[in-house]
Design a protein around this motif. Structure first.
Motif, PDB file in Angstrom:
ATOM      1  N   GLN A  68       0.994  -1.191   0.206  1.00 42.89           N
ATOM      2  CA  GLN A  68       0.302  -0.155  -0.366  1.00 42.89           C
ATOM      3  C   GLN A  68       1.407   1.242  -0.183  1.00 42.89           C
ATOM      4  O   GLN A  68       1.326   1.523   0.575  1.00 42.89           O
ATOM      5  CB  GLN A  68      -0.969   0.062   1.464  1.00 42.89           C
ATOM      6  N   ILE A  71       0.085   4.074   1.710  1.00 45.97           N
ATOM      7  CA  ILE A  71       1.654   4.064   3.375  1.00 45.97           C
ATOM      8  C   ILE A  71       2.304   4.521   4.140  1.00 45.97           C
ATOM      9  O   ILE A  71       2.764   4.895   4.821  1.00 45.97           O
ATOM     10  CB  ILE A  71       0.335   2.514   3.928  1.00 45.97           C
ATOM     11  N   GLN A 136     -11.461   3.621  15.845  1.00 43.22           N
ATOM     12  CA  GLN A 136     -10.585   3.270  14.423  1.00 43.22           C
ATOM     13  C   GLN A 136     -10.045   4.967  14.242  1.00 43.22           C
ATOM     14  O   GLN A 136     -11.334   5.289  13.904  1.00 43.22           O
ATOM     15  CB  GLN A 136     -10.364   3.019  13.762  1.00 43.22           C
ATOM     16  N   ARG A 138      -9.842   8.010  11.310  1.00 45.57           N
ATOM     17  CA  ARG A 138      -9.596   8.515  10.292  1.00 45.57           C
ATOM     18  C   ARG A 138      -9.533   9.321   9.861  1.00 45.57           C
ATOM     19  O   ARG A 138      -9.314  10.657  10.902  1.00 45.57           O
ATOM     20  CB  ARG A 138     -11.287   8.035  10.268  1.00 45.57           C
ATOM     21  N   LEU A 142      -5.719   9.872  10.657  1.00 45.31           N
ATOM     22  CA  LEU A 142      -4.739   8.966  10.591  1.00 45.31           C
ATOM     23  C   LEU A 142      -3.551   9.369   9.747  1.00 45.31           C
ATOM     24  O   LEU A 142      -2.491   8.350  10.412  1.00 45.31           O
ATOM     25  CB  LEU A 142      -6.228   7.909   9.878  1.00 45.31           C
ATOM     26  N   THR A 146       0.398   8.299  11.404  1.00 48.44           N
ATOM     27  CA  THR A 146       0.780   7.667  10.750  1.00 48.44           C
ATOM     28  C   THR A 146       2.337   8.041  10.670  1.00 48.44           C
ATOM     29  O   THR A 146       3.269   7.036  10.429  1.00 48.44           O
ATOM     30  CB  THR A 146       0.149   7.053   9.295  1.00 48.44           C
ATOM     31  N   TYR A 176      -4.108   0.367  10.677  1.00 44.82           N
ATOM     32  CA  TYR A 176      -4.979  -0.291   9.674  1.00 44.82           C
ATOM     33  C   TYR A 176      -5.453  -1.336   9.120  1.00 44.82           C
ATOM     34  O   TYR A 176      -5.112  -1.993   9.305  1.00 44.82           O
ATOM     35  CB  TYR A 176      -4.003   0.416   8.027  1.00 44.82           C
TER      36      TYR A 176
END
Length: 257
Positions: A68, A71, A136, A138, A142, A146, A176
């Motif tokens: 990915q 990411i 989670q 988002r 997110l 990360t 993720y």
């Protein structure tokens, strides 16, 4: 001594092939504890070792479509600047200095303990996330998390050569949870290539890479990884990971004392 290094590389490669845990958590403590290699030289040599082996893994995962890349970009945005800053800090204080060597030794121990936690609790962490989907992250949160995770890994990897394997994969699973296992592995390996390469170049600049040691380790590890990958199908993963966790915990205690 070169034969011993080759055999050690083979043993580490075998375990990495069977468990999937990054070689840094095994190789760096082995070099410092068993062979008495200066901690900074052990870290630098292992980073060069990782950049070569992970490059081959990235090619395979790219062909399979299990990386990915968005990411990878986010992780690198945090990891690469952090690796450069950590390298400059090591240059400022002197990586081969005895006191800094002791600090690096402790950082290796802490990274090994984090790897043990990641090995033992990864499944429970993932199960908790699936039970609480509202927790989670988002969107921008997110992305920010990360990048921050990448920065932490960048410092850990540069200072101790440990973190891009089990710890990085666990963070990916937490951030993720919808990723497939192959995508977690592929993405983790892909972002680790530029990270370990930059960190290795930094240690080369610092003069903390033993090139002959690197060559002998690679001679042993490449066939070891191949055989370990085949053996993984015959040996229960749960047993292997439990054994590896106990071994690493013992290594961390030894490093701290």
């Amino acid at each position: 001594m070169s034969i011993t290094y080759i055999l050690s590389g083979f043993a580490v490669g075998l375990l990495v092939g069977m468990t999937g845990v990054g070689g840094g958590s095994l190789m760096t403590p082995l070099l410092t504890l068993l062979f008495g290699v200066n901690p900074s030289v052990a870290v630098g040599t292992d980073l060069a070792f990782a950049s070569v082996t992970k490059s081959a893994g990235t090619i395979t995962h790219r062909v399979r479509g299990t990386v990915q890349w968005h990411i990878v970009g986010r992780l690198c945005a945090g990891a690469l600047p952090a690796a450069l800053l950590a390298t400059l800090a090591l240059h400022r204080f002197g990586p081969l200095d005895a006191a800094i060597g002791q600090v690096i030794r402790y950082s290796i121990a802490v990274s090994v303990l984090l790897t043990v936690v990641a090995i033992l609790l990864r499944g429970r962490m993932l199960a908790w996330i699936h039970r609480h989907p509202q927790r989670q992250l988002r969107g921008r949160s997110l992305v920010a998390a990360t990048v921050a995770a990448g920065a932490v890994l960048g410092v850990l990897v540069t200072v101790s050569s440990i973190g891009a394997g089990a710890i990085g994969a666990t963070l990916l699973v937490m951030l993720y949870p919808s990723l497939q296992p192959a995508e977690v592995a592929g993405t983790d390996i892909a972002y680790a290539v530029p990270l370990t390469a930059i960190a290795a170049v930094g240690h080369w600049w610092l003069g903390s890479i033993d090139w002959m040691l690197l060559l002998t380790l690679l001679i042993g590890s490449l066939p070891g990884i191949t055989l370990g990958s085949w053996a993984a199908k015959a040996v229960p993963e749960r047993f292997l990971r439990g054994l590896l966790a106990m071994t690493l915990a013992g290594v961390a205690v030894k490093l701290l004392h």
